[in-house]
Design a protein around this motif. Structure first.
Motif, PDB file in Angstrom:
ATOM      1  N   GLU A  27     -40.471  45.024   4.711  1.00 49.62           N
ATOM      2  CA  GLU A  27     -41.688  45.826   4.765  1.00 49.62           C
ATOM      3  C   GLU A  27     -41.812  46.609   3.464  1.00 49.62           C
ATOM      4  N   VAL A  28     -43.004  46.585   2.900  1.00 51.49           N
ATOM      5  CA  VAL A  28     -43.298  47.382   1.701  1.00 51.49           C
ATOM      6  C   VAL A  28     -44.170  48.545   2.145  1.00 51.49           C
ATOM      7  N   ASP A  29     -43.692  49.763   1.857  1.00 54.69           N
ATOM      8  CA  ASP A  29     -44.441  50.947   2.296  1.00 54.69           C
ATOM      9  C   ASP A  29     -45.572  51.281   1.318  1.00 54.69           C
ATOM     10  N   ASP A  30     -46.273  52.369   1.598  1.00 53.23           N
ATOM     11  CA  ASP A  30     -47.429  52.765   0.788  1.00 53.23           C
ATOM     12  C   ASP A  30     -47.058  53.119  -0.648  1.00 53.23           C
ATOM     13  N   ASP A  31     -45.788  53.451  -0.877  1.00 55.10           N
ATOM     14  CA  ASP A  31     -45.309  53.774  -2.221  1.00 55.10           C
ATOM     15  C   ASP A  31     -44.729  52.559  -2.936  1.00 55.10           C
ATOM     16  N   GLU A  32     -44.964  51.372  -2.381  1.00 57.38           N
ATOM     17  CA  GLU A  32     -44.487  50.093  -2.919  1.00 57.38           C
ATOM     18  C   GLU A  32     -42.960  50.014  -2.958  1.00 57.38           C
ATOM     19  N   VAL A  33     -42.323  50.636  -1.976  1.00 53.48           N
ATOM     20  CA  VAL A  33     -40.879  50.548  -1.824  1.00 53.48           C
ATOM     21  C   VAL A  33     -40.599  49.567  -0.686  1.00 53.48           C
ATOM     22  N   MET A  34     -39.780  48.570  -0.965  1.00 53.00           N
ATOM     23  CA  MET A  34     -39.461  47.557   0.029  1.00 53.00           C
ATOM     24  C   MET A  34     -38.281  48.015   0.877  1.00 53.00           C
ATOM     25  N   HIS A  35     -38.415  47.806   2.182  1.00 53.15           N
ATOM     26  CA  HIS A  35     -37.360  48.137   3.136  1.00 53.15           C
ATOM     27  C   HIS A  35     -36.950  46.866   3.876  1.00 53.15           C
ATOM     28  N   VAL A  36     -35.659  46.669   4.010  1.00 59.70           N
ATOM     29  CA  VAL A  36     -35.150  45.564   4.815  1.00 59.70           C
ATOM     30  C   VAL A  36     -35.054  46.085   6.239  1.00 59.70           C
ATOM     31  N   LEU A  37     -35.773  45.458   7.150  1.00 59.61           N
ATOM     32  CA  LEU A  37     -35.816  45.917   8.537  1.00 59.61           C
ATOM     33  C   LEU A  37     -34.604  45.442   9.329  1.00 59.61           C
ATOM     34  N   ASP A  38     -34.048  44.314   8.928  1.00 59.14           N
ATOM     35  CA  ASP A  38     -32.858  43.767   9.585  1.00 59.14           C
ATOM     36  C   ASP A  38     -32.062  43.048   8.512  1.00 59.14           C
ATOM     37  N   ASP A  39     -30.980  43.658   8.030  1.00 59.02           N
ATOM     38  CA  ASP A  39     -30.246  43.061   6.910  1.00 59.02           C
ATOM     39  C   ASP A  39     -29.263  41.973   7.341  1.00 59.02           C
ATOM     40  N   SER A  40     -29.122  41.758   8.645  1.00 57.71           N
ATOM     41  CA  SER A  40     -28.245  40.697   9.156  1.00 57.71           C
ATOM     42  C   SER A  40     -28.982  39.873  10.210  1.00 57.71           C
ATOM     43  N   PRO A  41     -29.988  39.112   9.786  1.00 58.23           N
ATOM     44  CA  PRO A  41     -30.769  38.338  10.755  1.00 58.23           C
ATOM     45  C   PRO A  41     -29.938  37.226  11.398  1.00 58.23           C
ATOM     46  N   ALA A  42     -30.335  36.856  12.579  1.00 62.33           N
ATOM     47  CA  ALA A  42     -29.664  35.780  13.313  1.00 62.33           C
ATOM     48  C   ALA A  42     -29.798  34.461  12.569  1.00 62.33           C
ATOM     49  N   GLU A  43     -28.845  33.599  12.793  1.00 63.75           N
ATOM     50  CA  GLU A  43     -28.802  32.291  12.132  1.00 63.75           C
ATOM     51  C   GLU A  43     -30.082  31.488  12.368  1.00 63.75           C
ATOM     52  N   GLU A  44     -30.709  31.678  13.500  1.00 65.54           N
ATOM     53  CA  GLU A  44     -31.935  30.931  13.815  1.00 65.54           C
ATOM     54  C   GLU A  44     -33.091  31.279  12.868  1.00 65.54           C
ATOM     55  N   HIS A  45     -32.968  32.387  12.136  1.00 63.53           N
ATOM     56  CA  HIS A  45     -34.012  32.801  11.197  1.00 63.53           C
ATOM     57  C   HIS A  45     -33.666  32.465   9.750  1.00 63.53           C
ATOM     58  N   ARG A  46     -32.577  31.748   9.549  1.00 63.71           N
ATOM     59  CA  ARG A  46     -32.092  31.464   8.197  1.00 63.71           C
ATOM     60  C   ARG A  46     -33.166  30.834   7.315  1.00 63.71           C
ATOM     61  N   GLN A  47     -33.847  29.838   7.802  1.00 59.05           N
ATOM     62  CA  GLN A  47     -34.841  29.128   6.980  1.00 59.05           C
ATOM     63  C   GLN A  47     -35.974  30.067   6.547  1.00 59.05           C
TER      64      GLN A  47
END
Length: 63
Positions: free
Chosen positions: A25-45
């Motif tokens: 997610e990129v906020d209003d100040d153009e700073v990117m945030h990782v919402l989930d830094d360890s996603p499940a293997e099913e989301h790898r692609q």
């Protein structure tokens, strides 16, 4: 797998968010945030595509 961000390179362009808004997610100040830094293997692609879409190479997938 884990998402790593090089904050010195990240410009908040939002390509990652466009490709995988569940994880980035990129906020209003153009700073990117990782919402989930360890996603499940099913989301790898999807996460791999988002990481590779970064034009300034600020993202890396480890593991």
């Amino acid at each position: 797998m884990r998402i790593e961000v090089d904050r010195d390179r990240c410009e908040g362009l939002g390509m990652c968010e466009a490709m995988a808004h569940e994880f980035f997610e990129v906020d209003d100040d153009e700073v990117m945030h990782v919402l989930d830094d360890s996603p499940a293997e099913e989301h790898r692609q999807q996460v791999f595509a988002a990481v590779n879409s970064c034009p300034v190479l600020a993202l890396k997938l480890v593991g």
